[in-house]
Motif scaffolding. Structure first.
Motif, PDB file in Angstrom:
ATOM      1  N   ASP A  46       0.801  -1.227   0.000  1.00 46.36           N
ATOM      2  CA  ASP A  46       0.000   0.000   0.000  1.00 46.36           C
ATOM      3  C   ASP A  46       0.833   1.277   0.000  1.00 46.36           C
ATOM      4  O   ASP A  46       0.291   2.371   0.111  1.00 46.36           O
ATOM      5  N   THR A  47       2.154   1.142  -0.133  1.00 44.31           N
ATOM      6  CA  THR A  47       3.040   2.293   0.009  1.00 44.31           C
ATOM      7  C   THR A  47       4.000   2.378  -1.162  1.00 44.31           C
ATOM      8  O   THR A  47       4.625   1.380  -1.525  1.00 44.31           O
TER       9      THR A  47
ATOM     10  N   ASP B 272      -0.601  11.473  -8.956  1.00 40.80           N
ATOM     11  CA  ASP B 272      -1.956  11.126  -9.395  1.00 40.80           C
ATOM     12  C   ASP B 272      -2.019   9.696  -9.920  1.00 40.80           C
ATOM     13  O   ASP B 272      -2.936   8.939  -9.611  1.00 40.80           O
ATOM     14  N   ASN B 273      -1.024   9.319 -10.712  1.00 32.29           N
ATOM     15  CA  ASN B 273      -0.987   7.983 -11.285  1.00 32.29           C
ATOM     16  C   ASN B 273      -0.821   6.924 -10.194  1.00 32.29           C
ATOM     17  O   ASN B 273      -1.495   5.886 -10.217  1.00 32.29           O
ATOM     18  N   ILE B 274       0.028   7.201  -9.233  1.00 22.07           N
ATOM     19  CA  ILE B 274       0.255   6.256  -8.136  1.00 22.07           C
ATOM     20  C   ILE B 274      -1.015   6.106  -7.305  1.00 22.07           C
ATOM     21  O   ILE B 274      -1.408   4.997  -6.943  1.00 22.07           O
ATOM     22  N   GLU B 275      -1.672   7.214  -7.006  1.00 20.94           N
ATOM     23  CA  GLU B 275      -2.903   7.164  -6.219  1.00 20.94           C
ATOM     24  C   GLU B 275      -4.010   6.416  -6.956  1.00 20.94           C
ATOM     25  O   GLU B 275      -4.775   5.669  -6.346  1.00 20.94           O
ATOM     26  N   LYS B 276      -4.094   6.580  -8.268  1.00 19.23           N
ATOM     27  CA  LYS B 276      -5.106   5.865  -9.061  1.00 19.23           C
ATOM     28  C   LYS B 276      -4.879   4.356  -9.037  1.00 19.23           C
ATOM     29  O   LYS B 276      -5.799   3.581  -9.274  1.00 19.23           O
ATOM     30  N   ASN B 277      -3.652   3.968  -8.765  1.00 20.29           N
ATOM     31  CA  ASN B 277      -3.326   2.547  -8.714  1.00 20.29           C
ATOM     32  C   ASN B 277      -3.337   2.004  -7.293  1.00 20.29           C
ATOM     33  O   ASN B 277      -2.642   1.041  -6.975  1.00 20.29           O
ATOM     34  N   GLU B 278      -4.149   2.645  -6.450  1.00 17.57           N
ATOM     35  CA  GLU B 278      -4.528   2.133  -5.137  1.00 17.57           C
ATOM     36  C   GLU B 278      -3.429   2.097  -4.088  1.00 17.57           C
ATOM     37  O   GLU B 278      -3.494   1.324  -3.133  1.00 17.57           O
TER      38      GLU B 278
ATOM     39  N   LYS C  99      -2.079   3.695  -0.899  1.00 14.24           N
ATOM     40  CA  LYS C  99      -2.650   4.558   0.133  1.00 14.24           C
ATOM     41  C   LYS C  99      -1.642   5.566   0.672  1.00 14.24           C
ATOM     42  O   LYS C  99      -2.028   6.594   1.210  1.00 14.24           O
ATOM     43  N   HIS C 100      -0.368   5.228   0.563  1.00 18.80           N
ATOM     44  CA  HIS C 100       0.682   6.078   1.129  1.00 18.80           C
ATOM     45  C   HIS C 100       1.763   6.320   0.084  1.00 18.80           C
ATOM     46  O   HIS C 100       2.178   5.394  -0.614  1.00 18.80           O
ATOM     47  N   ILE C 101       2.191   7.577   0.013  1.00 22.78           N
ATOM     48  CA  ILE C 101       3.305   7.934  -0.851  1.00 22.78           C
ATOM     49  C   ILE C 101       4.314   8.681   0.010  1.00 22.78           C
ATOM     50  O   ILE C 101       3.963   9.627   0.719  1.00 22.78           O
ATOM     51  N   PHE C 102       5.553   8.233  -0.064  1.00 19.97           N
ATOM     52  CA  PHE C 102       6.645   8.902   0.633  1.00 19.97           C
ATOM     53  C   PHE C 102       7.649   9.384  -0.399  1.00 19.97           C
ATOM     54  O   PHE C 102       8.082   8.613  -1.254  1.00 19.97           O
ATOM     55  N   TYR C 103       7.989  10.650  -0.310  1.00 19.50           N
ATOM     56  CA  TYR C 103       9.043  11.231  -1.135  1.00 19.50           C
ATOM     57  C   TYR C 103      10.266  11.363  -0.242  1.00 19.50           C
ATOM     58  O   TYR C 103      10.168  11.894   0.864  1.00 19.50           O
TER      59      TYR C 103
ATOM     60  N   ASN D 152       3.587  21.172   0.942  1.00 25.88           N
ATOM     61  CA  ASN D 152       2.141  21.334   1.133  1.00 25.88           C
ATOM     62  C   ASN D 152       1.375  21.169  -0.181  1.00 25.88           C
ATOM     63  O   ASN D 152       0.158  21.024  -0.164  1.00 25.88           O
ATOM     64  N   GLN D 153       2.062  21.162  -1.307  1.00 25.51           N
ATOM     65  CA  GLN D 153       1.413  20.956  -2.604  1.00 25.51           C
ATOM     66  C   GLN D 153       1.324  19.471  -2.972  1.00 25.51           C
ATOM     67  O   GLN D 153       0.726  19.117  -3.977  1.00 25.51           O
ATOM     68  N   LEU D 154       1.940  18.637  -2.152  1.00 27.97           N
ATOM     69  CA  LEU D 154       1.964  17.201  -2.416  1.00 27.97           C
ATOM     70  C   LEU D 154       1.034  16.490  -1.443  1.00 27.97           C
ATOM     71  O   LEU D 154       0.935  16.876  -0.279  1.00 27.97           O
ATOM     72  N   SER D 155       0.358  15.458  -1.908  1.00 25.39           N
ATOM     73  CA  SER D 155      -0.504  14.727  -0.988  1.00 25.39           C
ATOM     74  C   SER D 155       0.271  13.652  -0.232  1.00 25.39           C
ATOM     75  O   SER D 155      -0.179  13.183   0.800  1.00 25.39           O
ATOM     76  N   GLY D 156       1.442  13.288  -0.726  1.00 26.25           N
ATOM     77  CA  GLY D 156       2.282  12.321  -0.031  1.00 26.25           C
ATOM     78  C   GLY D 156       3.093  12.983   1.071  1.00 26.25           C
ATOM     79  O   GLY D 156       3.027  14.193   1.281  1.00 26.25           O
ATOM     80  N   SER D 157       3.849  12.171   1.779  1.00 31.85           N
ATOM     81  CA  SER D 157       4.686  12.649   2.881  1.00 31.85           C
ATOM     82  C   SER D 157       6.106  12.882   2.382  1.00 31.85           C
ATOM     83  O   SER D 157       6.727  11.972   1.827  1.00 31.85           O
ATOM     84  N   LEU D 158       6.604  14.072   2.603  1.00 32.40           N
ATOM     85  CA  LEU D 158       7.962  14.416   2.203  1.00 32.40           C
ATOM     86  C   LEU D 158       8.909  14.154   3.362  1.00 32.40           C
ATOM     87  O   LEU D 158       8.666  14.611   4.488  1.00 32.40           O
TER      88      LEU D 158
END
Length: 154
Positions: free
Chosen positions: A19-20, A85-91, A93-97, A109-115
């Motif tokens: 999920d990450t 967007d592409n990663i989120e569309k592919n289910e 739940k968590h994105i870490f940069y 603050n412009q990213l929905s993932g965690s920096l």
């Protein structure tokens, strides 16, 4: 799981458990900043590879998002948002940069993932065992951050 065919085959059969997504952020600079750019990329590469080994089966380490350091920040953010967007569309739940570029703190603050910003540790004069020791220490600190983010969304 890494971005290699064997791991992707495994991911495709067990993606409900993965999920990450982890996205390393690399800036590329030539000229006077080339050594710093390469050193930062080496640090983030070692760190994210070690992190992937710790969480195999829970996260996918995607190829690094690479950009020219002197490019327009707004254009860079737009490109990264497409990835997001592409990663989120592919289910996922968590994105870490993960980056060693402090400039990203202005745009997180412009990213929905965690920096996650970490200053690059100079690795070029260390032995392999010293590198591993430093990276292990950094990853231990990240483990609690990852588990905290996962528990927030239960």
């Amino acid at each position: 799981m890494k971005w290699v065919s064997k791991d992707i085959e495994t991911y495709l059969t067990a993606k409900e458990y993965v999920d990450t997504a982890v996205i390393p952020l690399y800036s590329v600079s030539l000229g006077n900043e080339m050594l710093q750019s390469a050193s930062s990329a080496e640090f983030i590469t070692l760190l994210t590879n070690y992190l992937e080994r710790q969480f195999t089966g829970r996260l996918l380490l995607v190829p690094p998002f690479t950009y020219l350091k002197n490019d327009n920040p707004e254009g860079i953010i737009l490109q990264l948002k497409k990835w997001e967007d592409n990663i989120e569309k592919n289910e996922f739940k968590h994105i870490f940069y993960i980056t060693s570029e402090s400039d990203w703190k202005m745009y997180e603050n412009q990213l929905s993932g965690s920096l996650i910003w970490l200053p690059a540790l100079p690795l070029e004069h260390l032995s392999d065992s010293q590198k591993v020791s430093m990276i292990e220490s950094q990853v231990k600190q990240l483990l609690s951050l990852f588990t905290q983010k996962w528990h927030e969304n239960l």
